[in-house]
Every structure is written in C-alpha cells, then in structure tokens.
Design a protein around this motif. Structure first.
Motif, PDB file in Angstrom:
ATOM      1  N   HIS A   1      -3.870  12.117  -0.930  1.00 14.35           N
ATOM      2  CA  HIS A   1      -3.459  10.977  -1.757  1.00 14.35           C
ATOM      3  C   HIS A   1      -4.515   9.884  -1.837  1.00 14.35           C
ATOM      4  N   ASP A   2      -5.620  10.038  -1.128  1.00 13.89           N
ATOM      5  CA  ASP A   2      -6.683   9.018  -1.150  1.00 13.89           C
ATOM      6  C   ASP A   2      -7.907   9.458  -1.943  1.00 13.89           C
TER       7      ASP A   2
ATOM      8  N   HIS B   1      -1.570  -0.568  12.001  1.00 11.29           N
ATOM      9  CA  HIS B   1      -1.122  -1.853  11.449  1.00 11.29           C
ATOM     10  C   HIS B   1       0.329  -1.742  11.019  1.00 11.29           C
TER      11      HIS B   1
ATOM     12  N   ASP C   1       0.859  -1.181   0.000  1.00 16.76           N
ATOM     13  CA  ASP C   1       0.000   0.000   0.000  1.00 16.76           C
ATOM     14  C   ASP C   1       0.910   1.252   0.000  1.00 16.76           C
TER      15      ASP C   1
ATOM     16  N   GLU D   1      -5.804  11.420  11.192  1.00 18.21           N
ATOM     17  CA  GLU D   1      -6.755  11.059  10.151  1.00 18.21           C
ATOM     18  C   GLU D   1      -7.819  10.226  10.836  1.00 18.21           C
TER      19      GLU D   1
ATOM     20  N   ARG E   1      -7.747   6.052  -6.028  1.00 17.24           N
ATOM     21  CA  ARG E   1      -6.808   6.924  -5.333  1.00 17.24           C
ATOM     22  C   ARG E   1      -5.632   7.294  -6.236  1.00 17.24           C
TER      23      ARG E   1
ATOM     24  N   ARG F   1       1.391  13.129  11.221  1.00 17.78           N
ATOM     25  CA  ARG F   1       0.030  12.933  10.729  1.00 17.78           C
ATOM     26  C   ARG F   1      -0.251  11.467  11.069  1.00 17.78           C
TER      27      ARG F   1
ATOM     28  N   GLU G   1      -6.304  -0.432  -3.236  1.00 17.39           N
ATOM     29  CA  GLU G   1      -7.744  -0.341  -2.982  1.00 17.39           C
ATOM     30  C   GLU G   1      -8.517  -0.565  -4.280  1.00 17.39           C
TER      31      GLU G   1
ATOM     32  N   ASP H   1      -2.192   8.147  10.919  1.00 20.63           N
ATOM     33  CA  ASP H   1      -3.056   7.378  10.026  1.00 20.63           C
ATOM     34  C   ASP H   1      -4.183   6.683  10.797  1.00 20.63           C
ATOM     35  N   VAL H   2      -5.383   6.712  10.246  1.00 18.32           N
ATOM     36  CA  VAL H   2      -6.581   6.068  10.838  1.00 18.32           C
ATOM     37  C   VAL H   2      -6.492   5.899  12.360  1.00 18.32           C
TER      38      VAL H   2
ATOM     39  N   LYS I   1     -17.757   5.074  -0.932  1.00 18.44           N
ATOM     40  CA  LYS I   1     -17.130   5.968  -1.897  1.00 18.44           C
ATOM     41  C   LYS I   1     -17.260   5.503  -3.344  1.00 18.44           C
TER      42      LYS I   1
HETATM   43  O1  ISL Z   1      -9.314   5.820   0.708  1.00 18.68           O
HETATM   44  C1  ISL Z   1     -10.097   6.104   1.581  1.00 18.68           C
HETATM   45  C2  ISL Z   1     -10.855   7.343   1.516  1.00 18.68           C
HETATM   46  O2  ISL Z   1     -11.854   7.276   0.610  1.00 18.68           O
HETATM   47  C3  ISL Z   1     -10.255   5.321   2.799  1.00 18.68           C
HETATM   48  O3  ISL Z   1     -10.937   4.164   2.727  1.00 18.68           O
HETATM   49  C4  ISL Z   1      -8.871   5.144   3.367  1.00 18.68           C
HETATM   50  O4  ISL Z   1      -8.422   3.877   3.220  1.00 18.68           O
HETATM   51  C5  ISL Z   1      -8.905   5.574   4.789  1.00 18.68           C
HETATM   52  O5  ISL Z   1      -9.150   6.930   4.731  1.00 18.68           O
HETATM   53  C6  ISL Z   1      -7.611   5.310   5.515  1.00 18.68           C
HETATM   54  O6  ISL Z   1      -6.530   5.906   4.863  1.00 18.68           O
HETATM   55  C7  ISL Z   1      -5.262   5.786   5.377  1.00 18.68           C
HETATM   56  O7  ISL Z   1      -4.937   4.491   5.790  1.00 18.68           O
HETATM   57  C8  ISL Z   1      -4.873   3.493   4.765  1.00 18.68           C
HETATM   58  C9  ISL Z   1      -4.051   3.933   3.562  1.00 18.68           C
HETATM   59  O8  ISL Z   1      -4.280   3.058   2.498  1.00 18.68           O
HETATM   60  C10 ISL Z   1      -4.383   5.336   3.133  1.00 18.68           C
HETATM   61  O9  ISL Z   1      -3.557   5.756   2.078  1.00 18.68           O
HETATM   62  C11 ISL Z   1      -4.246   6.222   4.341  1.00 18.68           C
HETATM   63  O10 ISL Z   1      -4.422   7.581   4.059  1.00 18.68           O
HETATM   64  C12 ISL Z   1      -4.253   2.285   5.401  1.00 18.68           C
HETATM   65  O11 ISL Z   1      -3.054   2.640   6.025  1.00 18.68           O
END
Ligand code: ISL
Ligand code: CA
Length: 538
Positions: free
Chosen positions: A318-319, A101, A58, A249, A403, A195, A376, A197-198, A286
């Motif tokens: 980037h998503d 993760h 990823d 995020e 993405r 930043r 994704e 992540d999730v 989405k």
């Molecule tokens: O892509 C998305 C938004 O529409 C989400 O499903 C996304 O996977 C979610 O926002 C989490 O994103 C973050 O964690 C992911 C990674 O793939 C993304 O690039 C990151 O921004 C898993 O680490």
C-alpha cells in the motif's frame, strides 16, 4: 516446517477492498464476502492493514484505540466473524501492529499532553532550544520536520511521520506493558500474528542533533538500536505463548541488520520487509526516480536471496506504486504482469501478494493532486511548493510516486465503480480502466493474469522445490534473469526476460510453464516471457 514457510500471504487495504453497505468505504463484512476469492488463490494468511479506530490522518496508521474496530469498517463482532470465516477456509488473519506512534487523538496522548499520570512520559516531549529553534534538527519521513508544538502541554512532541502520529516513548516502561496487553487482546481473539509497522525505529537513544543528511537527519539516533532488539525479544515472549507469527516492516535495513532482526535463534521477528529492491529505481529518496534498470534489481534480489535464509518476498504494497508500470511494461501488460507473478512466486521466501496485483491493477489515472488523499503525497506537495517547484513538475513527481497509486479501489467487475461500492462515489477514485482490468473478466479468460497467479499458486503447493529449495543464480544481465531452485533430487530453473525484445538464455530443460503458448523450450525467450523448466539430469 512453520506454516508461514509454506503459505502465500495476501495483503488487504481494507478501505479499498470491498464496500458492503454503500458508504463508499471498504469494510470487514465486505472482506468476508470476498474470502472465497482468496481461497481460490490458495492464500494461507491475510495481512490486514489497520482496522482500528483512527481519525484517518494516515488511513489507520494513526491509531486512536488499539482494542477496537473502526466503526467505518465494522465492529469487534464483525472481526470475530472474519477470523472464524477465514479459519473455515484455512486462512489465518494477521493484524497490523503500529506501535512506533499513536494518533494524537489516542487517550494516552490526550492524557500525556495534560501531564496526567501515568501517561506523562508516554511520548517524546521537549522544549525549544535556547535560541528558540526546534528541539533538534531531525527531519521526518514525509519530507517535513518532525516536531509539533502542543499548546496544552507547552512543549513540542516528536513525530517521525505525520504530525497527527506522535512517537511513543519506550524509555517509559509502561508503554511496553500496554503494547503487550494489545498483543494478548488480539491473540486471544484468534489472530495468528502481526505485521509490525516501522518496527526497527522504536527506540530513540537521545534527542540530540543528528548529522546532516539529505533525508532523515537524525536516523543514527533510532535505526535498529540494541534496545529495539531487546523490546522485540520481550514481545516475542508474549507471542511464543500463542505460537504467533510476525513480519517486521524494517526501513533502511542491510542484510546484516535484517539477520539480527529475524535470524533463526534471535527470538525476535520471523521475517522482515526490506526495501533495497524497492529503492533501485531512485536517487537517495523515493521522490527522485530514475529509469528502472533490471540488472541492478536482479543483483539486489540475488544479494538478499543469498544473505538471508528466509525472508518476505514482495513487489507491491500500500506504500508503493504498482509493479507492472514500474518493473514491467504497460505495453506488455499481460505478459509482464505474469512475468512478475512468476518472479514473486518462485523466489525463496514467503510471497506477499497485494490486493489487485493478482489481476494486474496499475497506477491511478488521476488528473491532479486534488484527487489524491495520501498524507505523504500532500506533505511532499507542500514541501515542493515551498521550494518553488512548478506545478507541472510537482504533479509529475507525485503521480509517479504517490502511495495512492496502490490504494484505488479493487476492480471486481465492470459494473459501476468496478463492483467495489454501491455508492455513487468511492472514497478514492476508481481507475477508469476497470472496464478491461477486472476480476470477473479474468475469471472467464484462461490466459488472464488472475488464472496465471492461481496456476502458479498450485504449482508452488505441488512442488516442494519451489517452497524449500535453495536458490542459485545462473544469469543476471541487463534484461535477463535466470535462477535455479534445488531441493534434494528436484531441480527447477526459472528464466525471465525483462524486455520488449526476444532474448536467449543458456538453460534448457523440460518446459513446466510459459506465459506464452509453446510446446518446448530451446533457449529463446519472447518479449517479457517467463518460463519454468524442469532440469533434467542435474
Ligand atoms: O512510503 C514509504 C515507502 O516509500 C515510506 O516512507 C513509509 O512511510 C515507511 O515505509 C513506513 O511505512 C509504514 O508506516 C507509515 C505508514 O504511513 C505506512 O503506510 C506504513 O506502511 C507510518 O505508520
Ligand atoms: Ca462500507
């Protein structure tokens, strides 16, 4: 006031920013060579998407070593140089902290699957249900299930994202110690923060079945649980020693949940990326997009402006697909690109500009799914294929939502591969429109999107009201958005026309900026016009 309330933050997706050694992949020396570009934009900090070693399941969001740099991107010395060179230009560096993760190639996972202590419980391992089915009915973020069988361990492991991204188990206290150690490692090297992540998914309360939902069954077992808040407060204690900054995020957050994550006095995060405004052109998930209705978008922005004292403001990352085709208009590329810049840089909060946004980059021009890299998109393609969705429709869905739309290489000039790489081929297709969408051209054009971004960045620095002022909405119709920012005796009104037709608004004032050439303002907006007015006598 905290630096991050005055700053514009710029997101770099390192793989696609600038290649320095001709292997077709962006890298850290490449970023260093482009710092002057960011300084011109008056950027106060860079958020670097992950640069750690990773098998790239990823693209870096699957980390195999938190304390090193991916050799494709450079070395720890390159990173130190980036921190230093950025600092010389008044720019801070924020790392991406992906701690929900790790990659299944991480040493912790390799040891955990072999039950080597103390790693045995670092991940969520479970056996099948008595009837032989998966440990529970949860579904993952990438549209597939979220359990993967591991032969070595003889159990399943949980992965809310791709199957190479195994979820860390925070019930095991050692995991949090490891994370604190990672924070110190980078903060000691001079990064200004993270930043995250999730970050609102860290704690899973149990692995029981969830209530069946259209997407993300199981969510109630891990969305913003109290223990996640505890973890964030513990991390904050480490961060405070360095006066470090964090933006989380946070998926599926309501304003109330967001306040609990970043409210003053909570001692957790400094701000969050919420998603609601990014979801107003979709049904449930989405991949099911509908037309963009500006009014719903305005209402959502207003709600978040009102309910949160301070937050991260963004229209791209980037998503997400690019913002001009999505919220603006391809036919009015320049005007709508500038209008969206105006929105981004005049709302209350910290604006985040995503690489390429400042020159109006648009979605990819790929011909089919074989040109797509995004894990994704590939997962969704498999999912749709399993449901016999015809190829043409699959491609339509993926082209609109992938993405990779935001991940094509940065378009620097009209030379080969847009100046991104000297290699014959970049790792991901360069958009063929680079001949007329590129930075070099826009630098020479006073009316370009790039010059508009620069101009607004300067205005924002000069006018405190645009940074600190409160927010009051005046009009939000099916195509017009008008709001006021006020700070002491200063008052500024922003009026935006989100349509291809002229519009009228009630506000008047002295014209500070328009994305058209005009002398004064009489309440009439041209298509996709954005104006900033100085309010007189309010
Ligand atoms: O892509 C998305 C938004 O529409 C989400 O499903 C996304 O996977 C979610 O926002 C989490 O994103 C973050 O964690 C992911 C990674 O793939 C993304 O690039 C990151 O921004 C898993 O680490
Ligand atoms: Ca390279």
């Amino acid at each position: 006031m905290e630096w991050w309330k005055d700053a514009i933050i710029y997101q770099i997706y390192p793989r696609s920013f600038q290649d320095s050694n001709g292997d077709g992949i962006g890298d850290i020396p490449g970023i260093i060579s482009r710092l002057d570009h960011l300084q011109e934009l008056e950027v106060g900090a860079i958020w670097l998407s992950p640069v750690y070693p990773s098998p790239n399941g990823d693209n870096g969001y699957d980390i195999s070593d938190y304390k090193n740099i991916n050799p494709e991107y450079g070395t720890l010395e390159d990173m130190d140089r980036l921190i230093l060179e950025a600092k010389r230009r008044g720019i801070r560096i924020l790392m991406d902290l992906v701690i929900n993760h790790t990659s299944t190639k991480h040493e912790w996972f390799e040891k955990s699957r072999r039950r080597i202590e103390p790693y045995t419980d670092y991940y969520y391992w479970a056996s099948a249900k008595p009837d032989g089915s998966l440990p529970n009915n949860w579904t993952g973020f990438f549209g597939e299930d979220c359990w993967q069988w591991d032969d070595v361990r003889g159990e399943y492991y949980l992965h809310l994202f791709a199957k190479t991204q195994a979820d860390l188990n925070y019930h095991c206290p050692k995991v949090l110690d490891e994370v604190k150690d990672v924070l110190r490692f980078w903060l000691d090297r001079g990064v200004a923060g993270f930043r995250c992540d999730v970050i609102n998914l860290l704690w899973k309360d149990s692995l029981e079945d969830g209530e069946n939902r259209l997407a993300l069954t199981g969510l109630e077992h891990y969305l913003s649980l109290p223990e996640t808040h505890d973890i964030l407060r513990q991390l904050r204690r480490v961060l405070d020693g360095y006066k470090a900054f964090t933006v989380g995020e946070t998926v599926f957050v309501t304003p109330e949940m967001a306040r609990d994550l970043c409210g003053e006095g909570r001692q957790e995060l400094n701000m969050v990326f919420s998603f609601e405004h990014m979801e107003c052109d979709q049904h449930f998930v989405k991949w099911l997009k509908h037309d963009f209705h500006p009014k719903a978008f305005f209402k959502c922005l207003i709600k978040w402006q009102k309910e949160l004292f301070w937050n991260a403001i963004y229209l791209e990352n980037h998503d997400q697909p690019r913002s001009i085709p999505r919220f603006g208009s391809d036919g009015w590329w320049r005007e709508s690109g500038k209008l969206l810049a105006t929105l981004l840089l005049t709302l209350r909060g910290t604006p985040f500009i995503y690489q390429g946004q400042e020159i109006g980059m648009v979605d990819f021009d790929f011909d089919g799914v074989d040109q797509v890299n995004d894990v994704e998109s590939r997962s969704v393609d498999r999912f749709l294929t399993a449901y016999h969705v015809p190829e043409a429709l699959r491609w339509k869905i993926i082209a609109r939502t992938s993405r990779d739309n935001a991940r094509t290489p940065m378009q620097w000039d009209d030379g080969p591969n847009a100046g991104f790489t000297m290699a014959d081929k970049a790792w991901l297709g360069v958009n063929r429109n680079y001949h007329f969408v590129n930075l070099a051209d826009q630098e020479n054009d006073p009316d370009s999107i790039w010059n508009w971004y620069k101009n607004l960045a300067k205005l924002r620095r000069e006018r405190e009201v645009l940074r600190r002022g409160d927010f009051l909405w005046l009009e939000a119709t099916h195509r017009v958005f008008v709001y006021r920012r006020r700070w002491g005796a200063e008052s500024v009104t922003v009026a935006l026309n989100f349509s291809d037709r002229p519009a009228r608004v009630g506000s008047r004032g002295t014209l500070l900026r328009s994305n058209y050439h005009r002398d004064g303002f009489d309440g009439r907006l041209l298509p996709w016009e954005a104006v900033i007015l100085e309010d007189n006598g309010i």
